[in-house]
Design a protein around this motif. Structure first.
Motif, short mmCIF file in Angstrom:
data_model
loop_
_atom_site.label_atom_id
_atom_site.label_comp_id
_atom_site.label_asym_id
_atom_site.label_seq_id
_atom_site.Cartn_x
_atom_site.Cartn_y
_atom_site.Cartn_z
N PRO A 72 -74.39 68.91 17.12
CA PRO A 72 -74.74 70.23 16.61
C PRO A 72 -74.68 71.28 17.72
CG PRO A 72 -76.70 68.89 16.84
CD PRO A 72 -75.51 67.99 17.14
N ALA A 73 -74.35 72.49 17.32
CA ALA A 73 -74.26 73.58 18.29
C ALA A 73 -75.66 73.96 18.76
CB ALA A 73 -73.56 74.78 17.68
N VAL A 74 -75.81 74.25 20.02
CA VAL A 74 -77.10 74.62 20.59
C VAL A 74 -77.26 76.13 20.45
CG1 VAL A 74 -78.49 74.63 22.67
CG2 VAL A 74 -76.98 72.71 22.19
N LYS A 75 -78.38 76.54 19.81
CA LYS A 75 -78.64 77.97 19.65
C LYS A 75 -79.55 78.42 20.78
CE LYS A 75 -78.19 78.39 14.69
NZ LYS A 75 -78.83 78.84 13.45
N THR A 76 -79.23 79.54 21.33
CA THR A 76 -80.07 80.09 22.37
C THR A 76 -80.95 81.19 21.76
OG1 THR A 76 -78.38 81.68 22.97
CG2 THR A 76 -78.39 79.60 24.17
N ALA A 77 -82.21 81.17 22.07
CA ALA A 77 -83.14 82.16 21.55
C ALA A 77 -82.98 83.46 22.33
CB ALA A 77 -84.56 81.67 21.67
N VAL A 78 -82.79 84.54 21.59
CA VAL A 78 -82.64 85.85 22.20
C VAL A 78 -83.96 86.58 22.04
CG1 VAL A 78 -81.36 88.02 22.15
CG2 VAL A 78 -80.21 85.88 21.62
#
Length: 186
Positions: A72-78
């Protein structure tokens, strides 16, 4: 009574009854009753062959399968940089400025004395202010009646609590809905 009047009185209900009877639903009548009571075999119709409706049924293609990614793609928290924009901040400032000009609101006061004697009003006022110095008091005089009001309460619950505190200090307590001063001291 005259005979014509009697006839009219009797004929009218009879005509109404006949009109009602004429409009009633009737059971169907047989033309001629049959004297033959033997049971006759009823011819049964041969069952119809089932009709083939498959040519009318819609046919849908199977949905295409989407290949699933292995990882799964890793989401970065903005982190948010500015939660409220400038227009909303300006409207909030305008509303706060408008609210600063409001001095009165609907609320409650306690009527603790209603009577003719000024000395008694002042004695009750002194006893209440002596025990609760932060309470505000209002004495009104409309000749010849003195009224002593205590407090500026915005909710009925606050007024009921104050009424319970003052119960033994005064002979009479009533809760009155009225316009009260808002305390603007920060």
């Amino acid at each position: 009574m005259n005979r014509p009047v009697l006839k009219i009185l009797l004929v009218t209900p009879l005509l109404a009854l006949a009109a009602c009877a004429g409009t009633a639903a009737q059971a169907p009548r047989a033309s001629a009753p049959s004297t033959d009571t033997t049971r006759k075999p009823v011819a049964t119709a041969a069952p119809l062959p089932a009709e083939d409706v498959t040519k009318y049924r819609p046919v849908f293609a199977a949905p295409k399968t989407v290949p699933v990614a292995a990882a799964p793609a890793v989401k970065t928290a903005v982190p948010p940089t500015n939660a409220v924009n400038a227009q909303v901040e300006q409207r909030l400032r305008d509303q706060a400025y408008t609210n600063q000009n409001v001095k009165y609101a609907q609320g409650y006061r306690l009527l603790v004395y209603l009577g003719l004697e000024r000395d008694q009003v002042m004695a009750i006022r002194r006893s209440i202010i002596g025990r609760y110095p932060d309470e505000t008091d209002y004495i009104t005089f409309k000749s010849p009646v003195y009224r002593l009001y205590i407090g500026d309460y915005l909710t009925k619950l606050d007024a009921a609590r104050a009424m319970a505190r003052l119960r033994g200090l005064t002979p009479k307590l009533e809760l009155e809905a009225t316009q009260v001063l808002l305390n603007k001291n920060p």
